[in-house]
Motif scaffolding. Structure first.
Motif, mmCIF file in Angstrom:
data_model
loop_
_atom_site.group_PDB
_atom_site.id
_atom_site.type_symbol
_atom_site.label_atom_id
_atom_site.label_comp_id
_atom_site.label_asym_id
_atom_site.label_seq_id
_atom_site.Cartn_x
_atom_site.Cartn_y
_atom_site.Cartn_z
ATOM 1 N N GLU A 95 -39.408 -19.160 37.135
ATOM 2 C CA GLU A 95 -39.547 -20.615 37.024
ATOM 3 C C GLU A 95 -39.767 -21.230 38.404
ATOM 4 N N ALA A 96 -39.056 -20.742 39.379
ATOM 5 C CA ALA A 96 -39.227 -21.249 40.741
ATOM 6 C C ALA A 96 -40.637 -20.913 41.250
ATOM 7 N N GLU A 97 -41.084 -19.705 40.935
ATOM 8 C CA GLU A 97 -42.441 -19.337 41.347
ATOM 9 C C GLU A 97 -43.480 -20.237 40.661
ATOM 10 N N ARG A 98 -43.237 -20.558 39.395
ATOM 11 C CA ARG A 98 -44.144 -21.473 38.691
ATOM 12 C C ARG A 98 -44.116 -22.856 39.325
ATOM 13 N N LEU A 99 -42.920 -23.306 39.707
ATOM 14 C CA LEU A 99 -42.822 -24.611 40.370
ATOM 15 C C LEU A 99 -43.569 -24.621 41.699
ATOM 16 N N ILE A 100 -43.430 -23.542 42.436
ATOM 17 C CA ILE A 100 -44.132 -23.443 43.729
ATOM 18 C C ILE A 100 -45.645 -23.445 43.503
ATOM 19 N N ALA A 101 -46.101 -22.688 42.496
ATOM 20 C CA ALA A 101 -47.539 -22.640 42.214
ATOM 21 C C ALA A 101 -48.052 -24.016 41.793
ATOM 22 N N GLN A 132 -33.208 -25.122 44.505
ATOM 23 C CA GLN A 132 -32.963 -24.800 43.099
ATOM 24 C C GLN A 132 -32.791 -23.286 42.921
ATOM 25 N N ILE A 133 -33.628 -22.522 43.619
ATOM 26 C CA ILE A 133 -33.496 -21.064 43.564
ATOM 27 C C ILE A 133 -32.147 -20.643 44.118
ATOM 28 N N ALA A 134 -31.815 -21.193 45.274
ATOM 29 C CA ALA A 134 -30.531 -20.839 45.895
ATOM 30 C C ALA A 134 -29.376 -21.246 45.003
ATOM 31 N N SER A 135 -29.493 -22.416 44.424
ATOM 32 C CA SER A 135 -28.426 -22.890 43.530
ATOM 33 C C SER A 135 -28.329 -22.012 42.288
ATOM 34 N N ALA A 136 -29.481 -21.686 41.713
ATOM 35 C CA ALA A 136 -29.476 -20.838 40.522
ATOM 36 C C ALA A 136 -28.955 -19.440 40.854
ATOM 37 N N GLN A 137 -29.366 -18.902 41.996
ATOM 38 C CA GLN A 137 -28.871 -17.586 42.402
ATOM 39 C C GLN A 137 -27.363 -17.632 42.625
ATOM 40 N N ALA A 138 -26.909 -18.661 43.310
ATOM 41 C CA ALA A 138 -25.471 -18.780 43.568
ATOM 42 C C ALA A 138 -24.702 -18.916 42.256
ATOM 43 N N ALA A 139 -25.230 -19.721 41.344
ATOM 44 C CA ALA A 139 -24.550 -19.901 40.058
ATOM 45 C C ALA A 139 -24.533 -18.596 39.266
ATOM 46 N N ALA A 140 -25.665 -17.889 39.263
ATOM 47 C CA ALA A 140 -25.729 -16.630 38.520
ATOM 48 C C ALA A 140 -24.794 -15.591 39.134
ATOM 49 N N LEU A 141 -24.810 -15.488 40.464
ATOM 50 C CA LEU A 141 -23.912 -14.540 41.125
ATOM 51 C C LEU A 141 -22.459 -14.905 40.906
ATOM 52 N N LYS A 142 -22.174 -16.198 40.957
ATOM 53 C CA LYS A 142 -20.797 -16.647 40.734
ATOM 54 C C LYS A 142 -20.361 -16.303 39.313
#
Length: 185
Positions: A95-101, A132-142
């Motif tokens: 999703e982040a890659e799609r947003l960047i594109a 958003q990526i960092a937040s999503a990664q942090a949330a998923a890892l948490k």
């Protein structure tokens, strides 16, 4: 087979045969001890003590097997949860890659209007996507860590509860009190 072996070992005992005088006499202490031992073994066999001990050992083996199965299922649940979180992380990344594109496409369309506005817009969107990526990664890892901790705590609680005696629990409590006192003073 057990009875035959026991009788054979009892009658072939060296000290019992080494006594002086007639062996088969109630005045011979070795013979009396042998009779008492055989009587004791016969009472144990009559009361089915070996079968009861074997039954208790089998029951404990079944309990251990059940605990191992439960631990295995908890591990499988944790692995499934980890796989689900990894899938979510991949979805968020795509999703982040799609947003960047999408941001890049908009930037190319707006290049004709204002190059300066395009650079600012691109910077803001890239930063937002990275956050958003960092937040999503942090949330998923948490979430994965929390789930793993919960599973580990539950497994440890079950294992400790199954193996800890009251004396061990009291000792741990006393050690914790001493540690708190040392840190407070």
């Amino acid at each position: 087979m057990i009875r035959f072996t026991t009788l054979f070992l009892a009658f072939s005992a060296g000290p019992a045969l080494a006594a002086s005088g007639p062996f088969f006499s109630l005045r011979n202490t070795n013979f009396v001890v042998l009779l008492a031992f055989l009587l004791f073994v016969a009472v144990l066999v009559y009361l089915k003590v070996p079968q009861r001990l074997a039954g208790m050992l089998d029951k404990r083996a079944q309990q251990i097997k059940a605990e191992l199965e439960e631990a295995r299922s908890i591990r499988e649940e944790a692995q499934a949860a980890l796989a689900a979180q990894e899938r979510k992380l991949k979805e968020v990344s795509s999703e982040a890659e799609r947003l960047i594109a999408h941001a890049r496409e908009e930037a190319e369309l707006a290049a004709a209007q204002a190059k300066k506005e395009l650079q600012e817009t691109l910077k803001r969107r890239l930063q937002a996507a990275e956050e958003q990526i960092a937040s999503a990664q942090a949330a998923a890892l948490k979430e994965v860590r929390n789930r793993a901790v919960d599973v580990a705590i539950a497994a440890a609680r079950d294992v400790i509860a199954a193996q800890m005696t009251a004396q061990q629990a009291n000792k741990l409590i006393d050690e914790a009190i001493e540690t708190v006192e040392k840190r407070l003073h």
